[in-house]
Design a protein around this motif. Sequence first.
Motif, PDB file in Angstrom:
ATOM      1  N   ALA A   1       0.829  -1.209   0.000  1.00 43.70           N
ATOM      2  CA  ALA A   1       0.000   0.000   0.000  1.00 43.70           C
ATOM      3  C   ALA A   1       0.867   1.264   0.000  1.00 43.70           C
ATOM      4  O   ALA A   1       0.554   2.245  -0.686  1.00 43.70           O
ATOM      5  CB  ALA A   1      -0.934  -0.002   1.208  1.00 43.70           C
ATOM      6  N   LEU A   2       1.943   1.241   0.757  1.00 48.87           N
ATOM      7  CA  LEU A   2       2.845   2.394   0.790  1.00 48.87           C
ATOM      8  C   LEU A   2       3.530   2.592  -0.556  1.00 48.87           C
ATOM      9  O   LEU A   2       3.690   3.732  -1.023  1.00 48.87           O
ATOM     10  CB  LEU A   2       3.883   2.211   1.897  1.00 48.87           C
ATOM     11  CG  LEU A   2       3.349   2.246   3.330  1.00 48.87           C
ATOM     12  CD1 LEU A   2       4.430   1.850   4.317  1.00 48.87           C
ATOM     13  CD2 LEU A   2       2.815   3.643   3.676  1.00 48.87           C
TER      14      LEU A   2
ATOM     15  N   LEU B   1       8.555  -3.543  10.409  1.00 43.29           N
ATOM     16  CA  LEU B   1       8.168  -2.837   9.186  1.00 43.29           C
ATOM     17  C   LEU B   1       9.318  -1.965   8.684  1.00 43.29           C
ATOM     18  O   LEU B   1       9.562  -1.875   7.473  1.00 43.29           O
ATOM     19  CB  LEU B   1       6.927  -1.979   9.439  1.00 43.29           C
ATOM     20  CG  LEU B   1       6.462  -1.116   8.254  1.00 43.29           C
ATOM     21  CD1 LEU B   1       6.123  -1.980   7.048  1.00 43.29           C
ATOM     22  CD2 LEU B   1       5.270  -0.255   8.653  1.00 43.29           C
ATOM     23  N   LEU B   2      10.038  -1.331   9.585  1.00 36.64           N
ATOM     24  CA  LEU B   2      11.175  -0.493   9.180  1.00 36.64           C
ATOM     25  C   LEU B   2      12.188  -1.302   8.380  1.00 36.64           C
ATOM     26  O   LEU B   2      12.760  -0.805   7.404  1.00 36.64           O
ATOM     27  CB  LEU B   2      11.857   0.108  10.419  1.00 36.64           C
ATOM     28  CG  LEU B   2      11.006   1.032  11.287  1.00 36.64           C
ATOM     29  CD1 LEU B   2      11.795   1.461  12.515  1.00 36.64           C
ATOM     30  CD2 LEU B   2      10.551   2.254  10.501  1.00 36.64           C
ATOM     31  N   ARG B   3      12.402  -2.524   8.786  1.00 35.19           N
ATOM     32  CA  ARG B   3      13.353  -3.389   8.085  1.00 35.19           C
ATOM     33  C   ARG B   3      12.916  -3.624   6.643  1.00 35.19           C
ATOM     34  O   ARG B   3      13.744  -3.600   5.715  1.00 35.19           O
ATOM     35  CB  ARG B   3      13.466  -4.715   8.831  1.00 35.19           C
ATOM     36  CG  ARG B   3      14.494  -5.678   8.269  1.00 35.19           C
ATOM     37  CD  ARG B   3      14.606  -6.884   9.182  1.00 35.19           C
ATOM     38  NE  ARG B   3      13.308  -7.517   9.370  1.00 35.19           N
ATOM     39  CZ  ARG B   3      12.930  -8.144  10.478  1.00 35.19           C
ATOM     40  NH1 ARG B   3      13.737  -8.193  11.516  1.00 35.19           N
ATOM     41  NH2 ARG B   3      11.746  -8.715  10.566  1.00 35.19           N
ATOM     42  N   GLU B   4      11.606  -3.824   6.443  1.00 33.82           N
ATOM     43  CA  GLU B   4      11.108  -4.027   5.085  1.00 33.82           C
ATOM     44  C   GLU B   4      11.220  -2.752   4.256  1.00 33.82           C
ATOM     45  O   GLU B   4      11.588  -2.793   3.085  1.00 33.82           O
ATOM     46  CB  GLU B   4       9.652  -4.498   5.134  1.00 33.82           C
ATOM     47  CG  GLU B   4       9.421  -5.762   5.942  1.00 33.82           C
ATOM     48  CD  GLU B   4      10.258  -6.921   5.450  1.00 33.82           C
ATOM     49  OE1 GLU B   4      10.366  -7.098   4.221  1.00 33.82           O
ATOM     50  OE2 GLU B   4      10.815  -7.644   6.288  1.00 33.82           O
ATOM     51  N   LEU B   5      10.902  -1.625   4.856  1.00 39.48           N
ATOM     52  CA  LEU B   5      10.976  -0.353   4.137  1.00 39.48           C
ATOM     53  C   LEU B   5      12.416  -0.027   3.761  1.00 39.48           C
ATOM     54  O   LEU B   5      12.686   0.491   2.675  1.00 39.48           O
ATOM     55  CB  LEU B   5      10.397   0.773   4.995  1.00 39.48           C
ATOM     56  CG  LEU B   5       8.911   0.654   5.355  1.00 39.48           C
ATOM     57  CD1 LEU B   5       8.495   1.794   6.276  1.00 39.48           C
ATOM     58  CD2 LEU B   5       8.040   0.640   4.107  1.00 39.48           C
TER      59      LEU B   5
ATOM     60  N   PHE C   1      11.785   4.299  -0.776  1.00 39.68           N
ATOM     61  CA  PHE C   1      11.588   5.075   0.451  1.00 39.68           C
ATOM     62  C   PHE C   1      12.903   5.766   0.830  1.00 39.68           C
ATOM     63  O   PHE C   1      13.834   5.132   1.317  1.00 39.68           O
ATOM     64  CB  PHE C   1      11.089   4.150   1.559  1.00 39.68           C
ATOM     65  CG  PHE C   1       9.850   3.384   1.164  1.00 39.68           C
ATOM     66  CD1 PHE C   1       8.647   4.040   0.971  1.00 39.68           C
ATOM     67  CD2 PHE C   1       9.905   2.010   0.948  1.00 39.68           C
ATOM     68  CE1 PHE C   1       7.506   3.336   0.585  1.00 39.68           C
ATOM     69  CE2 PHE C   1       8.780   1.304   0.572  1.00 39.68           C
ATOM     70  CZ  PHE C   1       7.576   1.965   0.386  1.00 39.68           C
ATOM     71  N   GLU C   2      12.946   7.052   0.569  1.00 37.95           N
ATOM     72  CA  GLU C   2      14.184   7.814   0.737  1.00 37.95           C
ATOM     73  C   GLU C   2      14.403   8.268   2.178  1.00 37.95           C
ATOM     74  O   GLU C   2      15.539   8.454   2.609  1.00 37.95           O
ATOM     75  CB  GLU C   2      14.157   9.037  -0.190  1.00 37.95           C
ATOM     76  CG  GLU C   2      14.067   8.660  -1.674  1.00 37.95           C
ATOM     77  CD  GLU C   2      13.829   9.855  -2.561  1.00 37.95           C
ATOM     78  OE1 GLU C   2      13.618  10.977  -2.002  1.00 37.95           O
ATOM     79  OE2 GLU C   2      13.847   9.704  -3.799  1.00 37.95           O
TER      80      GLU C   2
END
Length: 376
Positions: A190-191, A209-213, A219-220
């Motif tokens: 979704a993001l 979630l941070l690890r996936e992003l 995602f800069e």
Amino acid sequence: MSVAISKVFRSAMSGICNDRPELVNREISLTARIDVLPVRGADGLANRLFEPLGYEVETIRHQLDSEFEEWGESPYHSVTIHGTKRLSDLLTHLYVLIPVFDNQKHYFVSDDELEKLISKGENWLKHHPEKDFVARRYLKNRPSLVRQAMARLVGDEETSVEGVSGDQQEERLEKPMSLNDQRLGAVVAALKASQARQVIDLGCGEGKLLRELLSDWQFERIVGMDVSIRSLEIASKRLKLDRLPPKQAERLELIHGSLMYRDKRFEGFDAAAVVEVIEHLDPPRLAAFERVLFQDAKPKTIVLTTPNSEYNVMWEALPAGQFRHSDHRFEWTREEFQAWANRVASEHGYQVRFLPIGNDDPTVGSPTQMGVFDRE
């Protein structure tokens, strides 16, 4: 067993023989018998994994107890493989594939496991028809690590981890991934669809979630916020912030804060993720949360997930009327969540759409419900 192989046969697996170096690359007739191997998956799994590597495979499945035949068969097999191979190749195949059969690594799977898979599998795994499945099992269904492994093994253009073929293999060979993995995958999708480049994870916890992003360069700027100092410390350790390459480290920031108070650090983001957070808030405090997120921070997109209480009847181990987590203050039905989300969206200039996460039962819905809010 893999650890034992790597320690006892270290030089053989590495293809080193100081006394007879000319023998290292000689293929010889070899047989290996593994007793007893727990095979977690569909019948024929040993054949699917070993036969593409050129082995003849024989499997014997054992009963739970030979004195009580009515108990049926166990997941344990004796597996024999035979082939003409270099000894180093045989040992390497066993080292990688034995944990794939078990699928129960009892420790946190980190980048170290990725490096082990690459170092031991780079010469043969990329040609294996079940390479996606092997990577998923070996890396314990860590999506970001699996993507990295496949990109390094076969190149980005061939990676099918998120494609149809990878999904078909997983459905055929493996039980569905955990609900948490599905939830993280849905939120990341979704993001990404929102085309966000700057994302804040409100209630980031231990940083899953941070690890996936962080593994996706779309995602800069990524900020993780949590009210728990301890959770932020764990997140920092798991994400290895002190060891990240400079370009990675400058993309990520962890901050201590609260969803109950306006905070200018929450402002200016393309998107915010609120994953399994609101059910931990006391209902009277929801109004403050709404103001902080929808009125003050007001990101362009908000991705919010929460349990669907209707699905609780599907959990056999959950007593009737009990919440899934001892810290939950409430759990909404689909109707309650949608009523709340539609009201908040209307009051603050957003549109909202709803998506199920997990098995979508025709009667009780999915275990997790997700609302994606887009500012008008």
